[in-house]
Design an enzyme around this catalytic site. Sequence first.
Site, mmCIF file in Angstrom:
data_model
loop_
_atom_site.group_PDB
_atom_site.id
_atom_site.type_symbol
_atom_site.label_atom_id
_atom_site.label_comp_id
_atom_site.label_asym_id
_atom_site.label_seq_id
_atom_site.Cartn_x
_atom_site.Cartn_y
_atom_site.Cartn_z
ATOM 1 N NE ARG A 231 -4.325 -1.211 0.034
ATOM 2 C CZ ARG A 231 -4.489 -2.195 -0.835
ATOM 3 N NH1 ARG A 231 -3.507 -2.489 -1.661
ATOM 4 N NH2 ARG A 231 -5.608 -2.868 -0.879
ATOM 5 C CD GLU A 260 -2.225 3.320 -6.622
ATOM 6 O OE1 GLU A 260 -3.314 2.744 -6.862
ATOM 7 O OE2 GLU A 260 -1.232 2.741 -6.168
ATOM 8 C CG HIS A 279 -2.163 -0.683 -7.505
ATOM 9 N ND1 HIS A 279 -2.823 0.038 -6.547
ATOM 10 C CD2 HIS A 279 -2.150 -1.963 -7.033
ATOM 11 C CE1 HIS A 279 -3.211 -0.743 -5.552
ATOM 12 N NE2 HIS A 279 -2.801 -1.973 -5.834
#
Length: 324
Positions: A231, A260, A279
């Site tokens: 994370r 993001e 990601h």
Amino acid sequence: MDTVILSHALYKDGMDVLDGKVDLVITNNGKSDEILDELKKADGFILRIGKIDRRAIEACPGLRVITRTGVGCDNVDLKAATERGIPVVFCPTQHARAVAEHTLAMIFALSKNLIESHNETLKGNFNIRNKYQAVDVKSKTVSIVGFGNIGKELASLCKGIGMDVLICDSMKKREIIENMGYRHTDNLDEAIGEADYLSLNIPFRPETKHIISKPQLDMMKKGAFFLNCARGELVNENDLYDALLEKRIAGAAIDVMQVEPIQKEHPLLSLDNIIITPHMAPLTKETTAEIVKIAAEGTLAVLSGKKWPYVANPEVYDHPRWKA
């Protein structure tokens, strides 16, 4: 027919499960405050990227299920959802191997200086090979912070290529970890100080915010590499930038950011000793297909009144909405 809002389209396997069973609206935006008008018409919300907060949940009386296409639900207000009797579907453990493999790929990419070597070779700079930047990984210490499903997979992969594996997890018994052929510590500072590679594999909670900041980065060896496929909120990005800029650590590889998608102006993007991926660690074809099918099936099950087992708030089934 029920209406399901998708923040973003799912991989084809998930869309196939939903096709013809619900009315689908794809917003290409997962920020609940910006798509509130659409959410107010929804029976279900499938969230890939973005968040849904208390304000949105309370403003959507018809919402009966919220689904996350992954295991993390920190971008959903679970308390508010539970109070409204809304199960929050998640997709457990399916992505552990994919994330572990991605982390291992990053270990190799950093160790062998693959990105710079590739880019310089494209420019015609064959002599980049004489920089002698590459290092061996055999016998190097990888400190894995967190021994959940991903941490276990990564430990196995790293042990398989001859690395010294140090597990940092205060919730796991030393003898169990040592019987698996790894070393154990419950002291984060010790794990950081010994690491040639430091990998975060823990969830984000309020107490883990910025667990890696300047004091921790200063404990790392100058030749060590930092990895985060967990994370973004676990890391103080400003402090990481400073450590990389000043070459206080050798390099870093991250798949997650605090915000993001990452903005092109982000200072980390200006550095040459970091690898950043969008990601994507869990997004292999095989893993994604499995995850989106579970997400879609769970959404349909809850909408049909079934108690789906994979929910982040199982206490929701004590709500009066589920007692009828």
